[in-house]
Design a protein around this motif. Sequence first.
Motif, PDB file in Angstrom:
ATOM      1  N   ILE A  20       0.830  -1.206   0.000  1.00 15.27           N
ATOM      2  CA  ILE A  20       0.000   0.000   0.000  1.00 15.27           C
ATOM      3  C   ILE A  20       0.865   1.257   0.000  1.00 15.27           C
ATOM      4  CG2 ILE A  20      -1.687   1.344   1.332  1.00 15.27           C
ATOM      5  CD1 ILE A  20      -2.874  -1.397   2.223  1.00 15.27           C
ATOM      6  N   HIS A  24       1.189   3.475  -3.563  1.00 10.10           N
ATOM      7  CA  HIS A  24       0.724   4.862  -3.560  1.00 10.10           C
ATOM      8  C   HIS A  24       1.853   5.817  -3.945  1.00 10.10           C
ATOM      9  CE1 HIS A  24      -2.978   3.555  -1.625  1.00 10.10           C
ATOM     10  NE2 HIS A  24      -3.456   4.762  -1.830  1.00 10.10           N
ATOM     11  N   ILE A  42       1.253   8.506   3.595  1.00  9.01           N
ATOM     12  CA  ILE A  42       0.571   7.218   3.392  1.00  9.01           C
ATOM     13  C   ILE A  42       1.005   6.218   4.456  1.00  9.01           C
ATOM     14  CG2 ILE A  42       0.320   5.227   1.837  1.00  9.01           C
ATOM     15  CD1 ILE A  42      -1.264   7.730   0.973  1.00  9.01           C
ATOM     16  N   SER A  45      -0.707   6.892   7.659  1.00 10.03           N
ATOM     17  CA  SER A  45      -2.113   6.504   7.589  1.00 10.03           C
ATOM     18  C   SER A  45      -2.272   5.000   7.799  1.00 10.03           C
ATOM     19  CB  SER A  45      -2.697   6.917   6.231  1.00 10.03           C
ATOM     20  OG  SER A  45      -4.060   6.592   6.168  1.00 10.03           O
ATOM     21  N   VAL A  46      -1.465   4.203   7.130  1.00 10.47           N
ATOM     22  CA  VAL A  46      -1.541   2.746   7.284  1.00 10.47           C
ATOM     23  C   VAL A  46      -1.156   2.356   8.711  1.00 10.47           C
ATOM     24  CG1 VAL A  46      -0.652   0.512   6.491  1.00 10.47           C
ATOM     25  CG2 VAL A  46      -1.128   2.324   4.825  1.00 10.47           C
ATOM     26  N   LEU A  86      -6.970   5.971   1.132  1.00 15.45           N
ATOM     27  CA  LEU A  86      -6.031   4.993   0.574  1.00 15.45           C
ATOM     28  C   LEU A  86      -6.570   4.323  -0.688  1.00 15.45           C
ATOM     29  CD1 LEU A  86      -4.791   3.292   3.872  1.00 15.45           C
ATOM     30  CD2 LEU A  86      -3.617   5.065   2.544  1.00 15.45           C
TER      31      LEU A  86
END
Length: 164
Positions: A20, A24, A42, A45-46, A86
């Motif tokens: 992911i 991205h 990103i 966020s994950v 996402l």
Amino acid sequence: MKVEGDIMIRTYRAEDKEYIVNAHYDLYNSEFGYDLSFRHFIEESVNGFIERTDCSENIFVLEKSEKQKGSISIKKVNDKTAQLGLFLVDPSVRGAGYGLKLVEAAINFSKEKGYEKVILWTNSELKAARTIYEKFGFTLMKTQPQKLSGKELIEEKWELMLLS
């Protein structure tokens, strides 16, 4: 959830984090010139999903022949509102409706969890994603200037009211 043939949408596994984050960054870097600060955003966020382990949140992964080809997430904002994020579809599978399937999975999950509204933040330059949001009835609620990866962008807040 099987979509068709060798395509499926499944929930997040630990081995998806690297995919992911890198997918991205690689995609947004090559298509829009985003820099490493976007990769960091990103990754944070994950990591937030991993740390919270809240059953009212989820990350869905699109797979083709057991290889990750896309993602979408639903994050809890409050008891009534979820946030979509996402969202990514690999260029190798674009145009086949898999982005629609990912958004549909996220919306259905939100309904199952009792959310009344789904919001999302995007940028005006992400035209293909915006078209998908419009197809599901999301409405543009707000725009504001934003600086991301050294670029001046127009950030947009979209909203979808969910019917019971």
